[in-house]
Design an enzyme around this catalytic site. Sequence first.
Site, PDB file in Angstrom:
ATOM      1  CB  CYS A   1       2.459   1.521  10.516  1.00 37.49           C
ATOM      2  SG  CYS A   1       1.183   1.975   9.314  1.00 37.49           S
TER       3      CYS A   1
ATOM      4  CG  HIS B   1      -0.184  -0.055   2.524  1.00 38.66           C
ATOM      5  ND1 HIS B   1       0.214  -1.250   3.080  1.00 38.66           N
ATOM      6  CD2 HIS B   1       0.250   0.896   3.379  1.00 38.66           C
ATOM      7  CE1 HIS B   1       0.839  -1.031   4.219  1.00 38.66           C
ATOM      8  NE2 HIS B   1       0.882   0.274   4.424  1.00 38.66           N
TER       9      HIS B   1
END
Length: 677
Positions: free
Chosen positions: A190, A65
Amino acid sequence: MSEMITADLVDLDLSAESKEAAARALAERMVAKGRVTDLDGFLADVAAREAQMPTGLDGGIGIPHCRSEHVTEPTLAFGRSAAGIDFGAADGPADLIFLIAAPAGADDAHLTILSSLARQLMNTEFTDALRAVSDAETAAALVRGDVTPAEAAEAAPADGVAADGVSAGDAPAEGATDARPFRIVAVTSCPTGIAHTYMAAESLENAGREAGVEVTVETQGSAGFTRLDPAVIAAADGVVFAHDVPVREKDRFAGKPTVDVGVKAGINRPAELITEVRAKAGRGERTAPAGAAATPVDRAGDSTEGYGTKLRKWLMSGVSYMVPFVAAGGLLIALGFAIGGWTVNKAPSVMDHFVWTQSDSWGALLFQIGGMAFNFLVPVLAGYIAYGMADRPGLVPGFVGGAISLSINAGFLGGLAAGLIAGGVVLAIQRVNIPAALRGIMPVVVIPLISSAVVGFLMFVVIGKPIAAAQKGMTDWLNGLTGTNAVLLGALLGLMMCFDLGGPVNKVAYTFATAGIAVASPSDSAMKIMAAVMAAGMVPPLAMALATTVRGKLFTPAERENGKAAWVLGASFISEGAIPFAAADPLRVIPSAMVGGAVTGSLSMMFDATLRAPHGGIFVVPLIGNPFLYLIAIAAGVCVSTALVVVLKGMRKPAQGTPAAGPVPAGEKGSQQPVAA
């Protein structure tokens, strides 16, 4: 998740053999739907995100992603691989691959939609249904949430499933309502803030339900976060941090039993984390009170790191915050000279004299703005070194120490010392046992007051003069470099720039160069060093781009695609453009890049090329002294690196009967690629 995925974005027979090929196959479907405008640019962004951290998850899931300027709207593509594809997960290849594409300016609503997929992946019924589904339309509907896993499997809903999707087995154990449950607050984050952040949150919440524990999670995505209610934090019995970037406002959770790990641990072993925090609560373990919270680079999860590693992180914290000031100030000063001429540094203040129609006035304006930006360099360096050590309490003494260093001409050496001293002083103060009544004023009054006084005394009276003398000695030495010495220094800087491609060694060389030009009137030697550093840093990506062009058969299809992006990255002085090549074949790529970088650095110094701007690549060539010879130095290094990497890769012997890596593009059928040793 309506419209984010359709049947056209589903491939139930994904035949790719590598993660790069899988990303390309799914991205091509996005291009066909008009969701991605530039396939190669988007894949380069996906590869850059993958280089930060593998996106494989336990359970056979790959979830590459990224955010990209080449994406028009939030999009999902799904592929199912029978053979499995390695995405770096500990338990082996992934058979369910999701490619998530978010626009560069995706807002909170978009990220919230994207997070719902990450949460669904923690549901085994959902993943089992994806593995069993037989047509693309049903798979897309399942991912969108239009059908349930049971409906997708063409089976009646299981007994005991409530309308809200919570099974009877999720209900609290009998009698659990009679006692207050253990309560945990958690923070997950993250680097990108799209997938792992929300998957860890869902995993922790699911594990909490199974253990009869209340888990409330704050997801700190890259687009911002919604803070937990202070009352919820106050009532919590323990804290779990599952993060790969610093937890924001961490001192809110101080004084409670805490488990601090990386985000993947939150995804892969949430039950263990819950058990661990309950055990700490049972033993009465607590973190330090507010004002002595763990620092951004001193987490409990990094307990195995030595002081050398921590020191590097502290210094890199300061450098990372300083570099934008260097880039902005340096480019503004360089533009000031380009517009106003080489006497612009002698122009009066634009507050006293500014003529709208005169280019000299505009040049002076840019020069003076850049000079103001440069005035922040040493204080920012010192302040954020101290921040890396002691969090926000370190900022005040760090900035004060950096400003003193600037005023006594101790320069960057003084800034480094001031930052480390400030952080150390704050940490020492925080270890003193303070009465509870005084803890509230510690971070805003006591710590800034005492630490600033101590740092100021040490910088003014004790170590300031010796450091200033050392700084002057180094400056005089650089100014005296000529001939062979200058060429050798250029070669050394070139080797350092190409050793780790944007890593700590590269940053040391870059900071050394930018420190020399971070003054209103830098010396010729300092500008020569800056020119050599930037030239050498451009070599690795340009060399890899050229190598993939002249001998494409030696590279995988994914590397050949990365080579196209490397042209632009190299020309822009972004050494990281060569990282995909170095990661795949470090023993051949890195030495080749280092040799070419050394050649370019030494030639740049030999040609007396100068550069005042700290960044920009070929786009600041008009600001370079001896630009023609400078470009020759870069070209020579690129050719040397290209020749070496082609020779070294050509010496590899392909394994007997091993086919080429990755799919063979049309027009190259029958050719085989060597297998990487």
